[in-house]
Design an enzyme around this catalytic site. Structure first.
Site, PDB file in Angstrom:
ATOM      1  N   VAL A 231       0.756  -1.223  -0.041  1.00 57.66           N
ATOM      2  CA  VAL A 231       0.109   0.137  -0.179  1.00 57.66           C
ATOM      3  C   VAL A 231       0.764   1.397   0.137  1.00 57.66           C
ATOM      4  O   VAL A 231       1.830   1.451   0.899  1.00 57.66           O
ATOM      5  CB  VAL A 231      -0.987  -0.018   1.119  1.00 57.66           C
ATOM      6  CG1 VAL A 231      -1.832   1.351   1.229  1.00 57.66           C
ATOM      7  CG2 VAL A 231      -1.698  -1.354   1.195  1.00 57.66           C
ATOM      8  N   LEU A 232       0.725   2.025  -0.924  1.00 58.69           N
ATOM      9  CA  LEU A 232       1.672   3.082  -1.118  1.00 58.69           C
ATOM     10  C   LEU A 232       1.606   4.134   0.081  1.00 58.69           C
ATOM     11  O   LEU A 232       0.414   4.459   0.532  1.00 58.69           O
ATOM     12  CB  LEU A 232       1.265   4.064  -2.410  1.00 58.69           C
ATOM     13  CG  LEU A 232       1.982   5.250  -2.586  1.00 58.69           C
ATOM     14  CD1 LEU A 232       3.177   5.038  -3.072  1.00 58.69           C
ATOM     15  CD2 LEU A 232       1.211   5.978  -3.837  1.00 58.69           C
ATOM     16  N   ASP A 233       2.942   4.653   0.585  1.00 62.58           N
ATOM     17  CA  ASP A 233       3.035   5.253   1.644  1.00 62.58           C
ATOM     18  C   ASP A 233       2.297   4.909   3.040  1.00 62.58           C
ATOM     19  O   ASP A 233       2.038   5.941   3.923  1.00 62.58           O
ATOM     20  CB  ASP A 233       2.551   6.657   1.250  1.00 62.58           C
ATOM     21  CG  ASP A 233       3.257   7.581   0.266  1.00 62.58           C
ATOM     22  OD1 ASP A 233       4.596   7.100  -0.020  1.00 62.58           O
ATOM     23  OD2 ASP A 233       2.869   8.307  -0.495  1.00 62.58           O
ATOM     24  N   GLU A 234       2.190   3.809   3.118  1.00 62.44           N
ATOM     25  CA  GLU A 234       1.524   3.207   4.433  1.00 62.44           C
ATOM     26  C   GLU A 234       2.004   2.232   5.196  1.00 62.44           C
ATOM     27  O   GLU A 234       1.688   1.797   6.135  1.00 62.44           O
ATOM     28  CB  GLU A 234      -0.016   2.590   3.940  1.00 62.44           C
ATOM     29  CG  GLU A 234      -1.004   3.262   3.434  1.00 62.44           C
ATOM     30  CD  GLU A 234      -1.566   4.125   4.515  1.00 62.44           C
ATOM     31  OE1 GLU A 234      -1.403   4.044   5.795  1.00 62.44           O
ATOM     32  OE2 GLU A 234      -2.211   5.227   3.969  1.00 62.44           O
TER      33      GLU A 234
END
EC number: 3.5.1.10
Length: 289
Positions: A231-234
Site C-alpha cells: 500500500v503506497l506510503d502506508e
C-alpha cells in the site's frame, strides 16, 4: 584459542510480555556461550501485551553459529513464544540505492558511505534517469540506467530484480525514486525496502506534498522514512522530522527545507536498519537505542 577473534552478534526478540524474559535470555547467553553482553535494550507495548528486546553480545565460543544457536535456543524460545533473529556482525549487508532525478538524498548517502558512517557494501545505484551516473562514478559505485515507463513496468522490474539477485542485495533504499513498486516486487524484499517520503506522513501523501502543504498554509513541514509495503506510503514508519515555516516562506523555500529533512530521516533509517536496531510489528516499528 590463540588469535581467535570473538564473534559479535545481535539477538532481536519479540514475544508476549511476561515476567522473567530478560533474566532468562541473559542467563542463557552466559550459560551456553559465556557471552559478554555489550548492549541490551527493551520495550513493552502495554496495550498489545508485547515485549521487544535487542541484545548485542560477543562470545569466544567457536561453536556459536545461527544453526547451532537455533538448536539450543529452541526450548527457551518455545517457552516464551518468541519470534527471534540472530545476526552476526559480519559480513556487512549489500545495499542498492534506487533514485530518479532528485539527487540530494543519494549524494548524502554516498558521502556518509564514503566516510564509513554506513556499515554496508553499497553495491549499485539504479536509476530511471542518467543524471546520477556522474555522481555514482565519482564515488566508484556501479551505475545501472533502467528506463521506466507505464508500458514497460513489468519488464523493468524483472530486470531490476535480476540485478538485485545477481548482487545478493540485502537492502533496497529508495532515495527519491519516483516510481511505485509493484506488490510482486515488494514481496521479494519484505521489510528490506526503505523509502523517504517528502511529507510528515500520514499527511500529504502522493507525488506533490510540498505543493499541498503550501496550499494548506501549514506551519510545520516534515519528512518520513518508512518500510515499503504493497500500500503506497502506508508502510511502518521508521523516522520522522519537522521544521517550522512561516508566511514568508514560498514554495521553493518549503522544498529546500524539506530536502534537508529528507536527507536526515533517510540516513537515520538506513543506519538503524544496518545496525539491526528496528523491529516491525502491527504496521509500527520499535527503534532500539
Amino acid at each position: 584459542m590463540l588469535g581467535y577473534m570473538p564473534k559479535t552478534a545481535v539477538l532481536l526478540i519479540d514475544c508476549p510480555d511476561r515476567r522473567g524474559i530478560v533474566a532468562a535470555i541473559a542467563n542463557f547467553l552466559v550459560r551456553e556461550y559465556d557471552a559478554n553482553i555489550l548492549n541490551a535494550d527493551q520495550h513493552q507495548d502495554v496495550e498489545l501485551g508485547l515485549f521487544f528486546m535487542r541484545v548485542e553480545f560477543s562470545t569466544e565460543n567457536t561453536a556459536c553459529s545461527e544453526d547451532q544457536f537455533r538448536q539450543v535456543f529452541a526450548s527457551l524460545a518455545g517457552e516464551f513464544r518468541m519470534n527471534w533473529r540472530l545476526i552476526f556482525a559480519t559480513p556487512p549487508a549489500n545495499v542498492a540505492v534506487f533514485v530518479s532525478h532528485y539527487l540530494h538524498c543519494l549524494a548524502d548517502l554516498l558521502d556518509r558511505y564514503q566516510i564509513g558512517e554506513l556499515n554496508c557494501n553499497l553495491s549499485l545505484i539504479v536509476s530511471n534517469h542518467e543524471g546520477a551516473r556522474a555522481l555514482a562514478g565519482f564515488h566508484g559505485v556501479p551505475f545501472h540506467y533502467i528506463p521506466a515507463t507505464a508500458g514497460n513496468k513489468a519488464a523493468t522490474e524483472k530486470q531490476q530484480l535480476n540485478l538485485l539477485a545477481e548482487h545478493q542485495i540485502d537492502l533496497v533504499v529508495l532515495a527519491r525514486y519516483m516510481q511505485v513498486l509493484s506488490p510482486s516486487f515488494v514481496s521479494v524484499y519484505p521489510q528490506q525496502i526503505i523509502n523517504v517520503h517528502h511529507s510528515f506522513l500520514p499527511a500529504f501523501t502522493g507525488a506533490k506534498p510540498y505543493h499541498a502543504a503550501f496550499a494548506r498554509g501549514v506551519k510545520l513541514i516534515g519528512a518520513t522514512s518508512h518500510y515499503v509495503t504493497e500500500v503506497l506510503d502506508e508502510g511502518p514508519i521508521i523516522e520522522q522530522d519537522v521544521t517550522r515555516i512561516s508566511q514568508n516562506d514560498q514554495l521553493p523555500d518549503l522544498i529546500q527545507k524539506g530536502r534537508d529533512l529528507e536527507r536526515l530521516v533517510l540516513s537515520r533509517a538506513v543506519r538503524w536498519h544496518l545496525g539491526h536496531r528496528i523491529l516491525s510489528y502491527a504496521n509500527k516499528t520499535v527503534i532500539f537505542a
